[in-house]
Design a protein around this motif. Structure first.
Motif, short mmCIF file in Angstrom:
data_model
loop_
_atom_site.label_atom_id
_atom_site.label_comp_id
_atom_site.label_asym_id
_atom_site.label_seq_id
_atom_site.Cartn_x
_atom_site.Cartn_y
_atom_site.Cartn_z
N ILE A 153 0.96 -1.10 0.03
CA ILE A 153 0.10 0.15 0.01
C ILE A 153 0.94 1.33 -0.02
O ILE A 153 1.73 1.60 0.90
CB ILE A 153 -0.97 0.08 1.20
CG1 ILE A 153 -1.70 -1.27 1.33
CG2 ILE A 153 -1.77 1.32 1.05
CD1 ILE A 153 -2.78 -1.35 2.68
N ALA A 154 0.77 2.11 -1.03
CA ALA A 154 1.42 3.30 -1.08
C ALA A 154 1.05 4.29 -0.06
O ALA A 154 -0.03 4.23 0.16
CB ALA A 154 1.34 3.79 -2.46
N GLY A 155 2.00 5.20 0.24
CA GLY A 155 1.64 6.34 1.12
C GLY A 155 0.53 7.16 0.86
O GLY A 155 -0.28 7.58 1.43
N ALA A 156 0.61 7.49 -0.61
CA ALA A 156 -0.45 8.12 -1.24
C ALA A 156 -1.71 7.64 -1.11
O ALA A 156 -2.85 8.12 -0.79
CB ALA A 156 -0.20 8.40 -2.61
N ASP A 157 -2.04 6.24 -1.02
CA ASP A 157 -3.17 5.52 -1.11
C ASP A 157 -3.57 5.77 0.28
O ASP A 157 -4.87 5.91 0.79
CB ASP A 157 -3.21 4.00 -1.34
CG ASP A 157 -2.89 3.77 -2.84
OD1 ASP A 157 -3.59 4.86 -3.58
OD2 ASP A 157 -2.19 2.91 -3.28
N PHE A 158 -2.93 5.53 1.22
CA PHE A 158 -3.13 5.52 2.91
C PHE A 158 -3.84 7.23 3.17
O PHE A 158 -4.77 7.30 3.77
CB PHE A 158 -2.14 5.46 3.65
CG PHE A 158 -1.76 3.99 4.26
CD1 PHE A 158 -2.88 3.35 4.94
CD2 PHE A 158 -0.65 3.15 4.10
CE1 PHE A 158 -2.80 1.93 5.24
CE2 PHE A 158 -0.54 2.08 4.28
CZ PHE A 158 -1.49 1.16 4.92
N ALA A 159 -3.10 8.27 2.24
CA ALA A 159 -3.53 9.53 2.68
C ALA A 159 -4.83 9.82 2.05
O ALA A 159 -5.62 10.37 2.42
CB ALA A 159 -2.46 10.48 1.91
N LYS A 160 -4.95 9.19 0.73
CA LYS A 160 -6.20 9.16 0.11
C LYS A 160 -7.39 8.75 0.93
O LYS A 160 -8.60 9.09 1.18
CB LYS A 160 -6.19 8.64 -1.32
CG LYS A 160 -7.63 9.01 -2.20
CD LYS A 160 -7.20 8.00 -3.52
CE LYS A 160 -6.18 8.85 -4.34
NZ LYS A 160 -5.93 8.14 -5.79
N ALA A 161 -7.35 7.64 1.43
CA ALA A 161 -8.22 6.62 2.25
C ALA A 161 -8.54 7.49 3.48
O ALA A 161 -9.37 7.67 4.13
CB ALA A 161 -7.65 5.37 2.77
N ALA A 162 -7.55 8.21 4.23
CA ALA A 162 -7.59 9.00 5.33
C ALA A 162 -8.31 10.24 4.89
O ALA A 162 -9.26 10.56 5.84
CB ALA A 162 -6.29 9.60 5.98
N LYS A 163 -8.08 10.80 3.85
CA LYS A 163 -9.17 11.97 3.56
C LYS A 163 -10.52 11.73 3.54
O LYS A 163 -11.47 12.32 3.70
CB LYS A 163 -8.45 12.89 2.25
CG LYS A 163 -7.27 13.29 2.65
CD LYS A 163 -6.69 13.86 1.14
CE LYS A 163 -5.08 13.94 1.28
NZ LYS A 163 -4.31 14.23 0.27
N LEU A 164 -10.80 10.58 2.84
CA LEU A 164 -12.15 10.04 2.65
C LEU A 164 -12.72 9.81 4.05
O LEU A 164 -13.84 10.08 4.27
CB LEU A 164 -12.29 9.00 1.65
CG LEU A 164 -13.57 8.27 1.28
CD1 LEU A 164 -14.00 7.35 2.25
CD2 LEU A 164 -14.60 9.22 1.15
N ALA A 165 -11.86 9.11 4.86
CA ALA A 165 -12.48 8.76 6.10
C ALA A 165 -12.93 9.89 6.90
O ALA A 165 -13.98 9.93 7.51
CB ALA A 165 -11.44 8.04 6.74
N PHE A 166 -12.14 11.30 6.78
CA PHE A 166 -12.49 12.10 7.31
C PHE A 166 -13.95 12.82 6.77
O PHE A 166 -14.81 13.39 7.66
CB PHE A 166 -11.38 13.55 7.05
CG PHE A 166 -11.91 14.72 7.67
CD1 PHE A 166 -11.92 14.80 9.20
CD2 PHE A 166 -12.15 15.86 6.96
CE1 PHE A 166 -12.23 16.12 9.55
CE2 PHE A 166 -12.41 16.86 7.37
CZ PHE A 166 -12.51 17.38 8.84
#
Length: 292
Positions: free
Chosen positions: A60-73
């Motif tokens: 899992i790329a860091g960018a994917d974690f960030a994208k998922a986090a923004k959606l979670a917010f």
């Protein structure tokens, strides 16, 4: 012989598995993005969770974690957002939106120190062009009594932000603490142009003129006490006219403050002014508030 017959079948199954698994995982991420585009954040979050739970961490790329986090917010799951942002940072990923979103999460939780840390990271890494970040940092530095830093970020704020009553009120407080009296004068005037009843601005100008008159009075009385000549007495009378002028400038502001908050806090100013004016009736009126 039997083993030789089984090998092609086993290899075929392994080939299907190795090709099929990433496709399933990729589909979860793609579906998450599709749901997000459609505004279905709950469904998008479910797909991101599926993607994260079923994909090896190293894939899992860091960018994917960030994208998922923004959606979670967006979906209202702050805990998932914080966890995934941590993973993104662990993988050395960072973008401006990540830090701004983190600051919003910590602000909603009332975590001032972490909010400040997120905004400072934003400012350090991505510059000072974001008006929202600059304004919030200005307010936060004032809130923690970091007056020099607050003053620094005032300079970075845009003209619109500098014209709001809230920000001008904070800027007045900052300059009081920094003893920038001339700036306080101009800020107080600007505040009263926005709101003629703004109490901090009225208080500043009332005390400015009162203190000017009181200081002049004390200085000139001391001069006369040390040199009781006709010439010095004439100079005293001239200066007392200026004292009266300062007190008269202070009075309208003090009267506004009294209308807003009658009581002991401002009574002493009235007592001293009316004592100078020789108005015993008003002295008696305000004197009684001093003992409350």
């Amino acid at each position: 012989m039997r083993l030789n017959k089984l090998l092609p079948g086993l290899l075929f199954i392994l080939l299907i598995y190795s090709c099929g698994a990433p496709k399933v995982l990729t589909n979860a991420k793609t579906e998450a993005e599709t749901y997000e585009t459609a505004g279905n954040y709950a469904a998008a979050l479910a797909q991101w969770k599926s993607f994260v739970e079923t994909t090896p961490l190293e894939q899992i790329a860091g960018a994917d974690f960030a994208k998922a986090a923004k959606l979670a917010f967006k979906a209202g799951d702050s805990e998932a957002a914080k966890s995934w942002f941590d993973q993104a940072r662990y993988k050395n990923f960072a973008d401006a939106e990540m830090y701004q979103t983190l600051s919003e999460i910590y602000r909603s939780e009332g975590n001032l120190s972490k909010e400040l840390s997120a905004l400072e990271s934003y400012s350090e890494k991505f510059g000072s062009e974001n008006a929202t970040v600059n304004e919030r940092l200005f307010q936060m530095y004032a809130e923690i009594s970091s007056w020099e830093k607050a003053n620094e970020f005032w300079e970075k704020m845009n003209a619109t932000a500098k014209q709001t009553e809230n920000n001008l009120g904070t800027y007045l407080e900052v300059n009081k603490k920094l003893e920038n009296n001339a700036t306080c004068d101009s800020v107080a005037t600007a505040l009263l142009n926005l709101n003629p009843d703004q109490p901090e601005a009225i208080d500043w100008l009332a005390k400015k003129y009162y203190r000017a008159g009181q200081k002049r009075y004390e200085v000139e009385i001391e001069k006369y006490e040390q040199n009781k000549t006709r010439k010095q007495y004439a100079a005293l009378l001239k200066e007392l006219d200026l004292v009266t002028a300062d007190f008269k400038k202070a009075l309208p502001y003090l009267e506004k403050l009294w209308a807003q908050k009658p009581g002991k806090e401002y009574a002493g100013y009235f007592v001293n002014i009316y004592a100078r004016f020789g108005d015993e009736e008003k002295v008696d009126f305000y004197q009684k508030y001093l003992s409350q």
